[in-house]
Design an enzyme around this catalytic site. Structure first.
Site, PDB file in Angstrom:
ATOM      1  N   GLY A   1       0.817  -1.212   0.000  1.00 21.01           N
ATOM      2  CA  GLY A   1       0.000   0.000   0.000  1.00 21.01           C
ATOM      3  C   GLY A   1       0.847   1.257   0.000  1.00 21.01           C
ATOM      4  O   GLY A   1       0.533   2.243  -0.687  1.00 21.01           O
ATOM      5  N   ASP A   2       1.943   1.236   0.757  1.00 12.25           N
ATOM      6  CA  ASP A   2       2.876   2.372   0.742  1.00 12.25           C
ATOM      7  C   ASP A   2       3.524   2.507  -0.630  1.00 12.25           C
ATOM      8  O   ASP A   2       3.736   3.622  -1.117  1.00 12.25           O
ATOM      9  CB  ASP A   2       3.949   2.184   1.810  1.00 12.25           C
ATOM     10  CG  ASP A   2       3.368   2.164   3.213  1.00 12.25           C
ATOM     11  OD1 ASP A   2       2.884   3.212   3.668  1.00 12.25           O
ATOM     12  OD2 ASP A   2       3.396   1.094   3.842  1.00 12.25           O
TER      13      ASP A   2
END
Length: 495
Positions: free
Chosen positions: A280-281
């Site tokens: 997600g990052d």
């Protein structure tokens, strides 16, 4: 372009304890992890900063750190990677510890409850002067204490907000917000309708209705609700927050982008397997970087999906932080770019060989893919346990076929080939022959159409040097790219 990026958010310390598990504890049905090794890395916004730096960007990270040992370790891990602007931390830095038994996580231990204590002049100056901003909000207060400055920044430049259910809402005017599917569901459900009632939950409503329907109806209702819910949540969040767009990440299915109307579904370019921790990052940093470089949100989300997919496939955060191949944010570089070689082709060949399988390779220009190509590739795939296709670059095709070729650029030829079920990986080579690429891939079988003879193939001796062989496969007569091109040209000239 790789323009600089400011990242504002909550740093964490991530720790993995990795060991082997071959037995259960005698007093409880839990694995006994023997000889765990400790592996620490920056987490949260600090991980996002390292991922952006791995793309070759100049990165400034604004985050809260304190006098505790976890904060000191994050400082050490960030040294030399990014410029650090610190806010005061009230408490100790949050630490997330995963215990992995034989590679599989069995438990996570969280400690530290520190929160950002307030802004500093240096941090406010950094936000005011940034050309593009990513807010990596993990609910520990950094975005809250700089909220006014971030709202002003969003009105003037690209700002991406990666939200957390325990954090505040993104500032109005943010260009893109990037919640996961579960985060989007939680955030949308927490909103209230105009009459004050909680937001409707489409999936729950469908499930309730499905209890009174037959099996086939229940299946249809569940499928429809599953495809609708992220789109409905995203549109609702766009309207409620006053942001430009919301991209809901869907894990291995890709991401869904909404401007508040009809959504755009961006599928992953291929199926990746690996540790998804930090994906997600990776998505948020790739999207923010692309917006900083001036692309539109639709293109930024496509690039971010490709970057996150490759990140997982190449080993995740441990590969990036230990100097492995950078996770390119623009596209799948080797599969979609001319004169590049797909790193996954080499990884696939090594993995198949390691388990005793047979690596098959086939090559060509594959300009105007036709039935003869498909017949050859399907037969080649049946000759072993994987098929890697070696494709001539555009420059190589021009040298071989003339100035009018290729008719289809390398990026598009690769996209078409990777969509075939019989093709496991693609690599592009720039030379006139694939010998250099084959020397690196070292396939067990090199498959060619029977219109060639072994004596006509300079690769034959090369394959034999490591025990490989050239295999000729039946070729479907009457199918030719040149014939198709001539036929199309005659059709264009007819009145």
């Amino acid at each position: 372009m790789n323009r600089p990026l400011l990242i504002v958010g909550d740093a964490l310390l991530d720790v993995d304890l990795r060991g082997q598990a071959e037995r259960l504890a005698p007093d409880a049905p839990v694995p006994v992890v023997d000889g765990p090794l400790r592996d620490a890395r920056p987490g949260g916004a600090a991980l996002a900063a390292c991922l952006a730096a791995a793309d070759g960007r100049r990165v400034c990270l604004v985050t809260a750190l304190g006098a505790d040992e976890a904060s000191a370790e994050v400082r050490r891990l960030l040294a030399g990677r990014v410029r650090l602007v610190e806010l005061p931390l009230d408490g100790t830095l949050s630490t997330k510890t995963r215990v992995l038994a034989s590679g599989a996580p069995v438990v996570r231990l969280d400690s530290g409850d520190g929160r950002a204590a307030g802004p500093t002049e240096e941090a406010l100056t950094a936000v005011a002067g940034a050309g593009a901003v990513l807010v990596s909000d993990y609910g520990r207060g950094t975005a809250d204490v700089l909220r006014d400055a971030l709202a002003e920044a969003a009105a003037r430049r690209p700002l991406v907000w990666d939200p957390h259910p325990r954090g505040g809402a993104p500032v109005a005017g943010a260009r893109l917000v990037t919640p996961s599917q579960s985060e989007a569901r939680t955030l949308a459900a927490a909103l209230a309708d105009g009459d004050g009632r909680p937001a409707r939950e489409p999936g729950r409503d469908a499930a309730r209705a499905g209890r009174h329907a037959g099996p086939e109806a229940r299946s249809r209702a569940g499928h429809a609700a599953g495809s609708r819910q992220p789109a409905e949540d995203a549109a609702r969040l766009v309207r409620a927050w006053g942001v430009g767009s919301v991209a809901v990440t869907l894990g291995e299915r890709g991401a869904l982008l909404s401007h508040g109307d009809r959504p755009l579904l961006v599928s992953t370019p291929w199926r990746a397997s690996g540790d998804p921790c930090g994906a997600g990052d990776r998505f948020a940093t790739a999207a923010a970087g692309l917006l900083a470089d001036g692309v539109l949100p639709e293109a930024a989300v496509q690039g971010a999906v490709a970057a996150a997919t490759r990140y997982v496939e190449e080993g995740g955060v441990r590969c990036v932080l230990r100097g492995g191949p950078p996770a390119d944010a623009v596209d799948r570089p080797a599969r979609h770019a001319e004169d590049a070689r797909a790193p996954d082709a080499f990884a696939l060949a090594a993995a198949v060989r390691a388990r005793g399988g047979t690596v098959v390779a086939a090559g060509g220009c594959f300009d105007l893919l036709h039935a003869g190509h498909i017949t050859l590739l399907e037969a080649a795939r049946r000759a072993g346990d994987c098929l890697i296709v070696c494709v001539n670059s555009d420059a190589s095709v021009r040298r071989r076929k003339g100035a009018g070729r290729p008719l289809v650029p390398a990026a598009d030829r690769v996209r078409v080939l990777t969509a075939l079920g019989c093709v496991d990986a693609v690599a592009v080579f720039a030379e006139d022959t694939p010998e250099s690429l084959l020397r690196e891939l070292r396939p067990d079988v090199w498959a060619k159409g029977a219109d060639y003879g072994v004596a006509d193939l300079p690769e034959a001796a090369l394959l034999e040097s490591w025990g490989g062989q050239v295999v000729l496969l039946p070729y479907l007569d009457g199918r030719s790219t040149s014939v198709l091109a001539e036929r199309a040209a005659r059709a264009e000239t007819r009145p």
